[in-house]
Motif scaffolding. Structure first.
Motif, mmCIF file in Angstrom:
data_model
loop_
_atom_site.group_PDB
_atom_site.id
_atom_site.type_symbol
_atom_site.label_atom_id
_atom_site.label_comp_id
_atom_site.label_asym_id
_atom_site.label_seq_id
_atom_site.Cartn_x
_atom_site.Cartn_y
_atom_site.Cartn_z
ATOM 1 N N VAL A 58 0.770 -1.117 0.218
ATOM 2 C CA VAL A 58 0.214 0.155 -0.099
ATOM 3 C C VAL A 58 0.396 0.983 0.149
ATOM 4 C CG1 VAL A 58 -1.762 1.047 1.264
ATOM 5 C CG2 VAL A 58 -2.128 -1.417 1.059
ATOM 6 N N LEU A 59 0.865 1.598 -0.955
ATOM 7 C CA LEU A 59 1.553 3.628 -1.180
ATOM 8 C C LEU A 59 -0.067 4.580 -0.459
ATOM 9 C CD1 LEU A 59 3.874 4.665 -2.266
ATOM 10 C CD2 LEU A 59 2.724 4.750 -4.058
ATOM 11 N N GLU A 60 0.808 4.813 0.453
ATOM 12 C CA GLU A 60 0.221 6.101 0.740
ATOM 13 C C GLU A 60 0.186 7.456 0.314
ATOM 14 O OE1 GLU A 60 -0.232 5.911 5.202
ATOM 15 O OE2 GLU A 60 -1.194 3.786 5.344
ATOM 16 N N ILE A 61 -0.713 8.077 -0.008
ATOM 17 C CA ILE A 61 -0.456 9.525 -1.091
ATOM 18 C C ILE A 61 -1.459 10.029 0.131
ATOM 19 C CG2 ILE A 61 -0.599 11.325 -2.291
ATOM 20 C CD1 ILE A 61 0.459 8.541 -4.196
ATOM 21 N N ASN A 62 -0.920 11.483 0.641
ATOM 22 C CA ASN A 62 -1.723 12.427 1.698
ATOM 23 C C ASN A 62 -1.477 14.009 0.903
ATOM 24 O OD1 ASN A 62 -2.957 10.827 4.049
ATOM 25 N ND2 ASN A 62 -0.734 10.280 4.361
ATOM 26 N N ILE A 63 -2.963 14.485 1.376
ATOM 27 C CA ILE A 63 -1.780 16.068 1.079
ATOM 28 C C ILE A 63 -2.437 17.105 1.979
ATOM 29 C CG2 ILE A 63 -3.076 18.681 -0.631
ATOM 30 C CD1 ILE A 63 -3.631 16.306 -2.936
ATOM 31 N N ASN A 64 -1.716 17.809 2.859
ATOM 32 C CA ASN A 64 -2.520 18.113 4.021
ATOM 33 C C ASN A 64 -2.936 19.505 4.101
ATOM 34 O OD1 ASN A 64 -0.067 20.288 3.241
ATOM 35 N ND2 ASN A 64 2.002 19.201 5.127
ATOM 36 N N ALA A 65 -2.924 19.855 4.694
ATOM 37 C CA ALA A 65 -3.794 21.890 4.696
ATOM 38 C C ALA A 65 -2.948 22.874 4.257
ATOM 39 C CB ALA A 65 -4.229 21.977 5.956
ATOM 40 N N ASN A 66 -1.485 22.358 4.128
ATOM 41 C CA ASN A 66 -0.998 23.184 3.250
ATOM 42 C C ASN A 66 -0.271 23.215 2.100
ATOM 43 O OD1 ASN A 66 -0.251 24.850 5.650
ATOM 44 N ND2 ASN A 66 1.079 23.666 6.246
ATOM 45 N N ASP A 67 -1.112 21.843 1.601
ATOM 46 C CA ASP A 67 -1.157 21.769 -0.221
ATOM 47 C C ASP A 67 -0.328 21.271 0.017
ATOM 48 O OD1 ASP A 67 -3.710 22.506 -0.928
ATOM 49 O OD2 ASP A 67 -3.039 23.804 -1.645
ATOM 50 N N GLU A 68 0.643 20.455 0.668
ATOM 51 C CA GLU A 68 2.282 19.581 0.550
ATOM 52 C C GLU A 68 1.600 17.958 0.073
ATOM 53 O OE1 GLU A 68 5.166 22.230 3.713
ATOM 54 O OE2 GLU A 68 3.805 20.566 4.686
ATOM 55 N N ILE A 69 2.507 17.312 -0.723
ATOM 56 C CA ILE A 69 1.893 16.129 -0.971
ATOM 57 C C ILE A 69 2.670 15.163 -0.390
ATOM 58 C CG2 ILE A 69 2.081 14.620 -2.290
ATOM 59 C CD1 ILE A 69 1.622 16.823 -4.319
ATOM 60 N N LEU A 70 2.744 14.672 0.241
ATOM 61 C CA LEU A 70 3.020 13.236 1.866
ATOM 62 C C LEU A 70 2.858 12.035 1.141
ATOM 63 C CD1 LEU A 70 1.717 14.849 4.797
ATOM 64 C CD2 LEU A 70 3.983 15.486 4.027
ATOM 65 N N ILE A 71 4.457 10.814 1.448
ATOM 66 C CA ILE A 71 4.478 9.982 0.829
ATOM 67 C C ILE A 71 4.654 9.084 2.056
ATOM 68 C CG2 ILE A 71 5.696 8.209 -1.067
ATOM 69 C CD1 ILE A 71 4.302 9.544 -1.736
ATOM 70 N N SER A 124 -3.667 4.449 -1.861
ATOM 71 C CA SER A 124 -4.034 5.178 -1.132
ATOM 72 C C SER A 124 -3.772 6.849 -0.656
ATOM 73 C CB SER A 124 -4.327 4.735 0.561
ATOM 74 O OG SER A 124 -4.875 4.880 1.208
ATOM 75 N N PHE A 125 -5.049 6.878 -1.679
ATOM 76 C CA PHE A 125 -4.716 8.715 -1.290
ATOM 77 C C PHE A 125 -6.308 9.079 -0.402
ATOM 78 C CE2 PHE A 125 -6.206 12.083 -4.409
ATOM 79 C CZ PHE A 125 -4.979 12.747 -3.908
ATOM 80 N N GLN A 126 -5.555 10.267 0.502
ATOM 81 C CA GLN A 126 -6.418 11.121 1.275
ATOM 82 C C GLN A 126 -6.469 12.846 1.339
ATOM 83 O OE1 GLN A 126 -6.094 9.372 4.985
ATOM 84 N NE2 GLN A 126 -8.436 9.982 5.670
ATOM 85 N N SER A 127 -6.935 13.264 1.170
ATOM 86 C CA SER A 127 -6.449 14.736 1.297
ATOM 87 C C SER A 127 -7.633 15.694 2.760
ATOM 88 C CB SER A 127 -6.729 15.381 0.302
ATOM 89 O OG SER A 127 -8.088 15.605 -0.076
ATOM 90 N N LYS A 128 -7.366 16.207 3.063
ATOM 91 C CA LYS A 128 -7.223 17.627 3.540
ATOM 92 C C LYS A 128 -8.783 18.122 3.312
ATOM 93 C CE LYS A 128 -4.712 16.770 8.061
ATOM 94 N NZ LYS A 128 -5.311 16.354 9.003
ATOM 95 N N ARG A 129 -9.871 18.315 4.392
ATOM 96 C CA ARG A 129 -11.158 19.110 3.206
ATOM 97 C C ARG A 129 -10.903 20.768 3.039
ATOM 98 N NH1 ARG A 129 -15.407 17.063 3.922
ATOM 99 N NH2 ARG A 129 -16.236 14.999 5.624
ATOM 100 N N ASN A 130 -8.973 21.263 3.515
ATOM 101 C CA ASN A 130 -9.417 22.534 3.072
ATOM 102 C C ASN A 130 -7.998 22.501 2.479
ATOM 103 O OD1 ASN A 130 -7.872 21.262 5.247
ATOM 104 N ND2 ASN A 130 -7.855 23.536 6.751
ATOM 105 N N ALA A 131 -7.279 21.642 1.668
ATOM 106 C CA ALA A 131 -6.196 21.971 0.741
ATOM 107 C C ALA A 131 -7.252 21.883 -0.300
ATOM 108 C CB ALA A 131 -6.621 19.883 0.577
ATOM 109 N N SER A 132 -6.294 22.478 -1.553
ATOM 110 C CA SER A 132 -6.418 23.402 -2.974
ATOM 111 C C SER A 132 -7.417 22.099 -3.680
ATOM 112 C CB SER A 132 -6.117 23.788 -3.417
ATOM 113 O OG SER A 132 -4.288 23.193 -3.747
#
Length: 201
Positions: A58-71, A124-132
């Motif tokens: 599983v490769l987790e990809i996240n976008i935080n509130a600052n629009d940074e992409i985290l692996i 697996s992809f997830q983002s914060k609600r306030n990400a652009s």
């Protein structure tokens, strides 16, 4: 008594005036256009493969509130490098699928800490609600682009045509069974296993 003549209005040019006014309003009026986001959904899996989830698959990809992409939760990744990371993960080929078959078409590094097989590699992809939305769509495009590259490369090596070319030919020759089988074969070698989790607050 003499008859009084009723004055008449010359309406001969009214049609011309109405036509000119119509042209004027058509030329000067602006029309509102719908604004939206173009999103191509992954194709429906007719017979989705059985997946045994393992943390390394599983490769987790996240976008935080600052629009940074985290692996994998903590490694910050630039958008221009994301596609290659996804390609390397899917095409790693370090193990076997659920049938015990090795990935003979994979060209990855065969890193034992990464995915075993394209049929097991889950994004697996997830983002914060306030990400652009811009970052959100850009990440999705890079993920889908990685699958497109892998499929096109495999199709090119097998049929001397990319998958995109095969799909175009299939649209023009819908009854061509061989083309349909070739397209389905390529897609089965790199199935799109993408899960999008509910955005976090």
């Amino acid at each position: 008594m003499s008859e009084r003549n009723t004055p008449e209005v010359n309406a001969g040019s009214m049609a011309d005036i109405a036509f000119l006014l119509l042209i004027f309003f058509l030329v000067t009026t602006t029309m509102d256009t719908d604004i939206g986001i173009y999103k191509r959904l992954p194709e429906k899996q007719i017979t989705p493969p059985e997946i045994t989830l393992n943390e390394k698959n599983v490769l987790e990809i996240n976008i935080n509130a600052n629009d940074e992409i985290l692996i994998e939760g903590d490694q910050i990744m630039k958008i221009e490098n994301l596609k290659q990371v996804v390609v390397d993960f899917i095409d790693n080929g370090a193990g076997t699928n659920n049938k015990g078959e090795k990935c003979t078409w994979c060209n990855g590094k065969k890193d034992v800490t990464s995915s075993d097989h394209p049929e097991k590699a889950m994004i697996s992809f997830q983002s914060k609600r306030n990400a652009s939305y811009t970052t959100y769509i850009s990440v999705q495009n890079e993920i889908l682009s990685a699958y497109t590259q892998l499929r096109n490369d495999l199709s090119q090596s097998l049929y001397n045509k990319t998958l995109s070319q095969l799909e175009t030919e299939l649209k023009n020759n819908k009854g061509n069974k061989e083309l349909a089988e070739n397209v389905q074969y390529i897609k089965s070698k790199y199935p799109q296993l993408i899960t999008e989790q509910t955005p976090e607050k």
